[in-house]
Design an enzyme around this catalytic site. Structure first.
Site, PDB file in Angstrom:
ATOM      1  N   GLU A 323     -12.589  54.203  21.076  1.00 26.66           N
ATOM      2  CA  GLU A 323     -12.430  55.572  20.596  1.00 26.66           C
ATOM      3  C   GLU A 323     -12.227  55.580  19.090  1.00 26.66           C
ATOM      4  O   GLU A 323     -11.354  54.872  18.572  1.00 26.66           O
ATOM      5  CB  GLU A 323     -11.213  56.243  21.250  1.00 26.66           C
ATOM      6  N   CYS A 324     -13.001  56.371  18.388  1.00 25.41           N
ATOM      7  CA  CYS A 324     -12.810  56.685  16.976  1.00 25.41           C
ATOM      8  C   CYS A 324     -12.705  55.421  16.123  1.00 25.41           C
ATOM      9  O   CYS A 324     -13.713  54.797  15.807  1.00 25.41           O
ATOM     10  CB  CYS A 324     -11.596  57.594  16.801  1.00 25.41           C
ATOM     11  N   GLY A 325     -11.510  55.010  15.723  1.00 27.91           N
ATOM     12  CA  GLY A 325     -11.384  53.805  14.915  1.00 27.91           C
ATOM     13  C   GLY A 325     -11.977  52.589  15.597  1.00 27.91           C
ATOM     14  O   GLY A 325     -12.585  51.728  14.948  1.00 27.91           O
TER      15      GLY A 325
END
Length: 454
Positions: A323-325
């Site tokens: 997720e994301c990072g």
């Protein structure tokens, strides 16, 4: 604890109260309203106990009451920090607002008000809030950012004259935020030792706030009623797979219920790091949460053994959820301040850190391709908050699992890039809002561990 808007100081007040009550020997159960990792982490540090999020967008009233009830077990006092303004929600009716959450859990509200350049008007604002919404229990106010004794005297007399809502304390203006901020809010405690500053906030609370009066508000809360169903019904499954999750200063955005859901589904969780250089143990699956990889891009890029491990396991079909990072780490490059850093290269994409948010808020998406994590056709509620963006033209040609109905995603209204059994994108989920995710993740990891990787 609520405010009239974002930035009124309710986070600082909440941290001060949590720490002060803890120092007084009370066991405090902290909660944060809305999709938030950073404030929740600080609340947990202040209280000395894990913080859970309560979010009416993700969760039904039943789930919210279950999380609140069971995560408050053994505590003397539960402290919920709201978000944005007290009545601000997703529409003109205040859907998913802090006030709606307070009504769901029968929780009295204390309002922190920024009194900068205001005196008598504060009483008018408080009276308006007290009568604005039926069923709201506005039990007190804290007058924040007061300028001096004369200012405080006029404020208190105005409240006594025009409002029957009790003042539970006043706070002077602080010269600077005691906890440094960066682009997503407060700086992470993973990078910054805030224990001393939390104690100074507690000193402030003990001097300026009516702690006994605030505790009495909590003690006078209505009876919660019958115990709700457990957060995770039924016995936990037998351990079936080892799942590593990256938890360090670069990646640490995990809702506690996401990790608990994996454990309940039969995962043995193993904590690993992109930063310490230690070799990773053999696992059957990997979970890479969000965080601040842009701050540590050079150190991550230098840890080639970990990045090569990620790449090789993705190619071997290990279930990897990012997720994301975590998505940024799985891409080919990460650009920060004009410098390009080589990442794991699972996806032939680059991401670049930008000065302004590229995606912010709640998301709704439809699963458009089957994967080991989600079946085609499932609707997913989530959220995103990212300052980076995809900078590769090839994003449109990659397999993707999500069509964004609300929110930005990664590229062209898409998210959830797919490569073998790897899923990666900007969208964050909460396990209690996607109840099948943990079971499917563990099942896929168990199959991989038995030689069933694809």
């Amino acid at each position: 604890m609520a405010g009239l808007s974002g930035g009124t100081g309710k986070t600082i007040v909440s941290l001060a109260l949590a720490r002060a009550f803890r120092r007084a020997g009370r066991v405090v159960a902290p909660f944060k309203k809305g999709p938030d990792y950073i404030d929740a982490q600080w609340l947990g540090l202040a209280a000395g106990r894990g913080c859970s999020n309560l979010d009416p967008f993700f969760h039904s009233r039943e789930i919210i009451r279950s999380v609140f009830y069971h995560k408050s077990a053994g505590a003397d006092l539960s402290l919920v920090e709201g978000n944005r303004g007290l009545f601000d929600g997703m529409d003109e009716r205040g859907t998913c607002s802090s006030s709606e959450l307070a009504r769901m859990i029968d929780c009295p509200v204390i309002l922190a008000i920024d009194c900068t350049k205001m005196t008598r008007t504060v009483a008018a604002v408080v009276q308006g809030c007290a009568g604005f919404e039926p069923g709201l229990n506005l039990a007190g106010v804290i007058l924040n950012r007061t300028a001096g004794e004369r200012h405080r005297s006029v404020l208190l007399r105005s409240m006594e004259t025009y409002s029957d809502v009790p003042v539970l304390g006043v706070l002077p203006k602080m010269g600077a935020n005691p906890i440094p901020e960066r682009h997503m809010g407060l700086m992470s405690d993973q990078e910054y030792d805030g224990a001393g500053h939390l104690d100074r906030l507690a000193d402030l609370a003990e001097e300026w706030l009516d702690l006994d009066g605030i505790a009495a508000v909590a003690d006078a809360a209505p009876n919660f009623g019958p115990a709700p169903a457990p957060v995770f019904p039924g016995p936990a499954a037998a351990k079936a797979a080892r799942i590593g999750y990256v938890h360090d200063a670069a990646l640490w955005f995990y809702y506690p219920e996401n990790l608990e859901a994996l454990e309940h589904a039969g995962a043995e969780l193993v904590r690993v790091s992109l930063l310490d250089g230690e070799p990773w143990p053999e696992v059957d699956g990997l979970y890479l949460g969000g965080g601040f990889p842009e701050v540590f891009a050079e150190r991550i890029a230098a840890n080639r053994p970990a990045l090569d491990y990620l790449h090789s396991r993705a190619e071997a079909g290990m279930p990897i959820y990012a997720e994301c990072g975590g998505f940024m780490v799985l891409c080919d490059t990460l650009e920060v301040d004009g410098a390009s850093h080589k990442m794991a290269g699972v996806f032939p994409l680059g991401t670049a850190f930008c000065p302004r948010p590229q995606g912010l808020g709640y998301t709704e998406a439809e699963v458009v391709e089957d994967s080991v994590f989600f079946p085609r056709g499932e609707r997913i509620l989530g959220h995103e908050f990212h300052y980076s963006m995809c900078v590769s033209d090839g994003a449109a040609d990659l397999r993707h699992g999500l069509r964004m109905c609300r929110g930005q995603g990664s590229a062209l209204g898409r998210d959830g890039f797919l490569h073998r059994n790897t899923w990666a994108g900007y969208n964050h989920i909460h396990a209690l809002a996607v109840p099948g995710w943990a079971n499917r993740f563990v099942a896929a990891a168990a199959a991989y561990g038995k030689g069933g990787g694809q």
